[in-house]
Design an enzyme around this catalytic site. Sequence first.
Site, PDB file in Angstrom:
ATOM      1  N   ARG A 501       0.817  -1.210   0.000  1.00  0.00           N
ATOM      2  CA  ARG A 501       0.000   0.000   0.000  1.00  0.00           C
ATOM      3  C   ARG A 501       0.860   1.274   0.000  1.00  0.00           C
ATOM      4  NH1 ARG A 501      -1.767  -1.359   5.762  1.00  0.00           N
ATOM      5  NH2 ARG A 501      -0.290  -0.223   7.054  1.00  0.00           N
ATOM      6  N   ASP A 502       0.198   2.378   0.148  1.00  0.00           N
ATOM      7  CA  ASP A 502       0.883   3.676   0.156  1.00  0.00           C
ATOM      8  C   ASP A 502       1.565   3.903   1.499  1.00  0.00           C
ATOM      9  OD1 ASP A 502      -1.430   3.747   1.586  1.00  0.00           O
ATOM     10  OD2 ASP A 502      -2.149   5.663   0.802  1.00  0.00           O
ATOM     11  N   GLU A 503       2.503   3.047   1.791  1.00  0.00           N
ATOM     12  CA  GLU A 503       3.242   3.209   3.038  1.00  0.00           C
ATOM     13  C   GLU A 503       4.682   2.767   2.811  1.00  0.00           C
ATOM     14  OE1 GLU A 503       1.776   3.243   7.580  1.00  0.00           O
ATOM     15  OE2 GLU A 503       0.383   2.693   6.023  1.00  0.00           O
ATOM     16  N   ASP A 510       7.642  -1.609  14.329  1.00  0.00           N
ATOM     17  CA  ASP A 510       7.611  -2.926  13.702  1.00  0.00           C
ATOM     18  C   ASP A 510       9.029  -3.499  13.673  1.00  0.00           C
ATOM     19  OD1 ASP A 510       5.749  -0.946  12.765  1.00  0.00           O
ATOM     20  OD2 ASP A 510       4.978  -2.356  11.286  1.00  0.00           O
ATOM     21  N   GLU A 796      -1.243  -8.098   8.923  1.00  0.00           N
ATOM     22  CA  GLU A 796      -1.041  -6.925   9.765  1.00  0.00           C
ATOM     23  C   GLU A 796      -1.913  -6.972  11.011  1.00  0.00           C
ATOM     24  OE1 GLU A 796      -2.127  -3.253   7.846  1.00  0.00           O
ATOM     25  OE2 GLU A 796      -1.020  -2.070   9.318  1.00  0.00           O
TER      26      GLU A 796
HETATM   27  C1  BGC Z   1       2.001   0.885   9.748  1.00  0.00           C
HETATM   28  C2  BGC Z   1       2.527   0.183  10.954  1.00  0.00           C
HETATM   29  C3  BGC Z   1       3.070   1.208  11.862  1.00  0.00           C
HETATM   30  C4  BGC Z   1       1.889   2.012  12.284  1.00  0.00           C
HETATM   31  C5  BGC Z   1       2.125   2.987  13.345  1.00  0.00           C
HETATM   32  C6  BGC Z   1       0.861   1.733  10.201  1.00  0.00           C
HETATM   33  O1  BGC Z   1       0.207   2.393   9.210  1.00  0.00           O
HETATM   34  O2  BGC Z   1       1.663   0.026   8.752  1.00  0.00           O
HETATM   35  O3  BGC Z   1       3.023  -1.011  10.814  1.00  0.00           O
HETATM   36  O4  BGC Z   1       3.864   0.782  12.878  1.00  0.00           O
HETATM   37  O5  BGC Z   1       1.226   2.587  11.206  1.00  0.00           O
HETATM   38  O6  BGC Z   1       1.233   2.694  14.261  1.00  0.00           O
END
Ligand code: BGC
Length: 947
Positions: A501-503, A510, A796
């Site tokens: 995704r857009d991340e 993590d 997730e």
């Molecule tokens: C990410 C996580 C990250 C979190 C922060 C999410 O959007 O995918 O894995 O640690 O934001 O809470």
Amino acid sequence: MIQKLYLQLFFISFSLYVSAQSDLKASYLRSEYKISPVIDVAHPRLSWELTSSVNSQYQTGYQILVASSITLLEEGKADLWDTKKVTGNATSQIEYAGSPLESRQICFWKVRSWDKKNQPGPWSAPATWEMGLLQKTDWKADFIGLNLNHLGKGKEYHLPPAPYLRKDVEIKGVVKKARLYVTALGLYEFQINGKKIGRDYLTPGWTDYNKRLYYQTFDVSKDLRPGKNALGSIISYGWYAGYLGYALLVRNPVVKNFYGDVPALKAQLEIEYTNGQKEIIATDNTWKANYGPIVESDILNGEVYDATKELTGWNQPNFNDTAWKKVITISDKTDRQVQVYPGDPVQEVARLTPKNSKQMGPNSYLVDMGQNFAGLIRIRFKAAKGDSILFRFGEMLYPDGKLMTENLRKARGTDLYIAKGDPNGEIYEPRFTYHGFQYVQIEGLKYAPGMQDILGIVLSSATPKAGTFETDNAFVNQLYHNIIWTQQSNYLEVPTDCPQRDERLGWTGDAQAYVKSATLNNDIAAFGTKWVVDLNDAQLANGAYPVYAPAPSVRVTDTYSPGWMEAGIIYPYQIFRSYGDTKIIKAHWAEMKKFMQFLETKSKGEYVFKETAFAEVDPKGGFGDWLSVGKKTPPDMLATMYYAYSASLMQEMAAAIGDEKEEAHFKEVFGKVKAAFLKHYTNAEGKFICNAAAYGNGKGYVDGEMGFEGHTQTAYANAIFMNLLDSTHTLKAAKWLNELVVKNGNKLTTGFLGVRPMLPALSATGNSETAYKLLFQKEYPSWGFEIANGANTIWERWNSFTREGGFPAGMNSFNHYAFGSICEWMFENMAGIKETSPGFKTLVIQPEVMAPNINSLKATHRSINGTIASAWQKKGDIVTLTIEVPVNTTATICLPPTPTNNITFNGKALVATAVKSKLVGRRELNTVTVGSGKYVLSYKKSALSGF
Ligand code: BGC
């Protein structure tokens, strides 16, 4: 007289014979964790592995020879460095301390080791390392590019075409040696006479480009031919100028161009001819530029490739480029460092062939690659000129069989190909992008694609494989499979949260929760060393580490968060611990101290973070036990635990670098935080409590409306794992933790911060049966629930998909490693391989064999000393352990408390005197300590937990 001489000669040759006798042999020679690398550190660290057929073998000394040529090395003439015999058992982290090294210098080296009887083994095969460009002044190349931004305007995604750069060069003779030093602001692919140089993707990698830029070095000696040669490069926007993270989604003021807006190449070809002449050909304003078939190019949004616009012949010599534009040159930032890429490059690490395909409508086919992964599709097909073929990617299908792409959010994540109509067919594989997917829907193809014509190109940072794990239980094997595929998909340039995704950001929470698991599966020493630099480059002015690194501001409110920011301590600590690397500690000590100071100041000298202490961050309190189930563990309570934990790691790291003052200081801090934590967050009975009222209605906190509570699985698991409790309190906490799980039907309530310590804490406190019940749980929330729903990677959320609820909207990835941190427990407790000193110099073998549905298990871990193996088998009531311990390593094997005559050791009854009672973790156990070798033990299964 003559007789005497003969006798003397006999003795001399006899002793020579004897002294050459050891079979202790060094192999896998590496510098800075790599085989034959190009590096730019003045004192590269050398390492090797040792093998020997002799049990309990170890090294008593070593000698390293480093020479400036292979001939000198072979003759034993170490003109750069001869360590002579150095006493000791070190085989890694040995810093080169010979003559100063120059740019471009190639060093040839070998090593031999003396065994436990002080006999030398044979010399190793030679190895090399090469020095990169050590001074900025070694660089003669300019950054060159072409500003095409005006061509990207006016569309939903402002994506300009990828620039093509070229120049013909004259090679004036026979090339003896040629090196290409190359980097880009953005991404590059470099070609010589039409051939891609190297096998790396997404080079030069992601850094804080304002501070540093990495370059790659390629040996191109064989790619040049006398006469005219074409140098060509395609560049793209990448992390430098492309879209990043969820900037679009959260309507950030900046959505792309985080570091700059025009990509640029900097390349330097250095040639040495056989006649001794040298030449440097560098990017400069004589290069020409154009744009062509790559109409759009972006990591998150994919590629548009119009084959009708191909610039045929552009990458071959004598191409007529008169119509091409002059490149623009872009000046370098003076304070930007240009350095050798220290990590493992992104490469193709596997290939997948499709499982099946299904027609979804006219000219629309859904192809199942059989596995969720990060990478690309390479496809061969025939199409008419101008046909548009769209590739859409998804991880999951809706129950009606349709592709689910909603979870990509604002990442368009598609590739589009416009065919040129080649009657022989066309091959397409995009560049400068990647997708996270299992399914690809191909739209616009007029016939069903041939399965043999599609390949899944699996991309990952090429971290060497270091672990194997297999049992006779299919479910456990599937879980391990899911973990390693998730790691592979996300150890991609930086430790990302997800690949689709857009991340795709280096989320620190993590990363810290998973890093130990990562080390067990792959050798992440180089990868981690690189990311720890990113992490420190991203340290905030107040000393906090960020929530992701590198840290472009993709949402202005993203700052720091407890449980995330401590990655600045935990990640380098793990690199130190796994590889015995103290350099990483020294390199970042000042920044780590600054962070500890931030915590101290933030705690107002009270050494505890009381409720609402982190109300200034967004979300309030930080992310807390992200994606947990039910009432929330107060984020400030977790912040305090993390503070104590960080202090204890700092204490240990200070000791490792021999800084007694700092060791004492952080010991004191740890003690203070522990005391303040217990005072504030426990009641008289020792139960964990919090002042939930302080959070009001919880507004602004993550899941704040669920309410807050101290008495949670996450709280006890962390406290036990982080050693915050004395022994009587640990017993109580262990009982409560176990109870909380049992009362919850052997199900978890943990989120990102609770899951890592959960099973280790249960096992450490005698509740391994409960840990196994969690492992085998099939109901939500559990790993089993994901697998029962077809997962082949780690999800997730515990409920990323449910039959009743479908796919929760918004944030939902099926390839997210945080919950994969159970891997640590699988190696350390199921297989029982646990290091007890940095770099696996000593370890414990303590498998927990009580799971009724596992009868055999085998795990291996390739440590920096060599491969450790632990296998167990149960037949009737007999347990057999097979253990392999590498040279130079001592393993303490834990035994059941049965009388020793029931235990056989390598086929014979174990002698009682070999058994020593030792404190292992929290328990006093019967043990045998062994050196290197292979050992088989068997014993009658004991009723006692763990055996
Ligand atoms: C990410 C996580 C990250 C979190 C922060 C999410 O959007 O995918 O894995 O640690 O934001 O809470």
